[in-house]
Motif scaffolding. Structure first.
Motif, short mmCIF file in Angstrom:
data_model
loop_
_atom_site.label_atom_id
_atom_site.label_comp_id
_atom_site.label_asym_id
_atom_site.label_seq_id
_atom_site.Cartn_x
_atom_site.Cartn_y
_atom_site.Cartn_z
N PRO A 1 0.80 -1.23 0.00
CA PRO A 1 0.00 0.00 0.00
C PRO A 1 0.82 1.28 0.00
O PRO A 1 0.30 2.35 -0.26
CB PRO A 1 -0.83 -0.12 1.28
CG PRO A 1 -0.04 -1.03 2.15
CD PRO A 1 0.60 -2.02 1.23
N SER A 2 2.12 1.17 0.29
CA SER A 2 2.97 2.36 0.27
C SER A 2 3.54 2.63 -1.12
O SER A 2 4.28 3.58 -1.32
CB SER A 2 4.13 2.21 1.26
OG SER A 2 5.02 1.18 0.86
N VAL A 3 3.17 1.78 -2.09
CA VAL A 3 3.63 1.93 -3.47
C VAL A 3 2.50 2.48 -4.32
O VAL A 3 1.37 1.99 -4.28
CB VAL A 3 4.12 0.58 -4.04
CG1 VAL A 3 4.43 0.71 -5.53
CG2 VAL A 3 5.35 0.11 -3.29
N ALA A 4 2.80 3.50 -5.09
CA ALA A 4 1.79 4.12 -5.96
C ALA A 4 1.61 3.33 -7.26
O ALA A 4 0.50 3.20 -7.76
CB ALA A 4 2.18 5.55 -6.28
N ALA A 5 2.72 2.80 -7.80
CA ALA A 5 2.63 2.08 -9.07
C ALA A 5 3.86 1.21 -9.27
O ALA A 5 4.95 1.49 -8.75
CB ALA A 5 2.49 3.06 -10.23
N TYR A 6 3.66 0.14 -10.04
CA TYR A 6 4.75 -0.75 -10.46
C TYR A 6 4.80 -0.74 -11.98
O TYR A 6 3.75 -0.80 -12.65
CB TYR A 6 4.49 -2.19 -10.01
CG TYR A 6 4.43 -2.41 -8.52
CD1 TYR A 6 5.56 -2.82 -7.80
CD2 TYR A 6 3.23 -2.26 -7.83
CE1 TYR A 6 5.49 -3.05 -6.44
CE2 TYR A 6 3.16 -2.48 -6.47
CZ TYR A 6 4.28 -2.88 -5.78
OH TYR A 6 4.22 -3.10 -4.42
#
Length: 234
Positions: free
Chosen positions: A38-43
């Motif tokens: 959840p701390s990642v905006a996009a991969y």
């Protein structure tokens, strides 16, 4: 005896297949788990962009966009996520096509450097070789009619040639196609808080986008349970 051996070999083959299938399933589950932070905006492929990174760039973008008002943070954050994905995909496309990109000029902020770098990357791609398909032209026509920039009383078949011959439309469709293909190949995954995430490649001014490339809508693995990061409005 031979019949028993054949059955035994058949059983062993089945077990091997089941084991292999189970291994694939575990690998897919692990991949999903790895792309749901959840701390990642996009991969994008093996790259990830954290919410903290987005916050930093959003603060810089807000200062550049002097017209930004308090409360515009959500829109600016989404724009930053779009830009990060766009930049990464463009570089991947350039590498695959063997295009040497110009060195980015240093700008006052990372956001400005990123914007300039992305624009230069898109301009360097050999997109003029791509011929618009009827399907893509139809998207532009339908969206143009909806936005009020094309006359819906004029049938698509009569408008198609004019759209295909417009360099701006043809270029936007080329960008749309390479971006959508690259996004699928890189398994772009976007945090649900930013979805649906589309990157406008052809706009009609204040009337909105006429053609947009969708990012990350095929994967719902990323959690949006993270709290909204604080963004400075100064």
């Amino acid at each position: 005896m031979r019949e028993w051996r054949r059955k035994r070999l058949s059983l062993e083959d089945s077990v091997r297949r089941l084991t292999a299938a189970a291994g694939i399933a575990v690998a897919l589950l692990a991949l999903t788990a790895c792309r749901s932070n959840p701390s990642v905006a996009a991969y994008v492929g093996d790259q990830s962009f954290t919410e903290d990174k987005v916050t930093t760039l959003t603060e810089q973008a807000a200062k550049v966009q002097e017209t930004a008002q308090p409360g515009d943070d959500a829109a600016i954050r989404t724009h930053v996520v779009q830009l990060l994905i766009y930049n990464t995909l463009c570089k991947r496309i350039a590498a695959e096509k063997g295009v040497k990109l110009p060195a980015a000029e240093a700008r006052p902020s990372e956001y400005e450097t990123l914007s300039q770098e992305t624009q230069a990357c898109v301009q360097a791609l050999p997109l003029d070789q791509m011929k618009p398909s009827d399907e893509d032209l139809r998207k532009v026509y339908d969206n143009g009619v909806k936005a009020g920039v094309l006359d819906g009383k004029q049938p698509f078949e009569q408008t198609k040639a004019e759209l295909a011959g417009n360099p701006q439309v043809a270029g936007a469709i080329a960008v749309y196609r390479v971006l959508t293909e690259a996004a699928k190949a890189a398994d772009v995954t976007v945090n649900p808080r930013y979805r649906p995430l589309d990157l406008p490649v052809l706009t009609a001014g204040e009337r909105g986008p006429v053609l947009s490339a969708p990012f990350g809508i095929q994967d719902s693995a990323v959690s949006d349970s993270v709290q909204e990061p604080a963004v400075s409005s100064s």
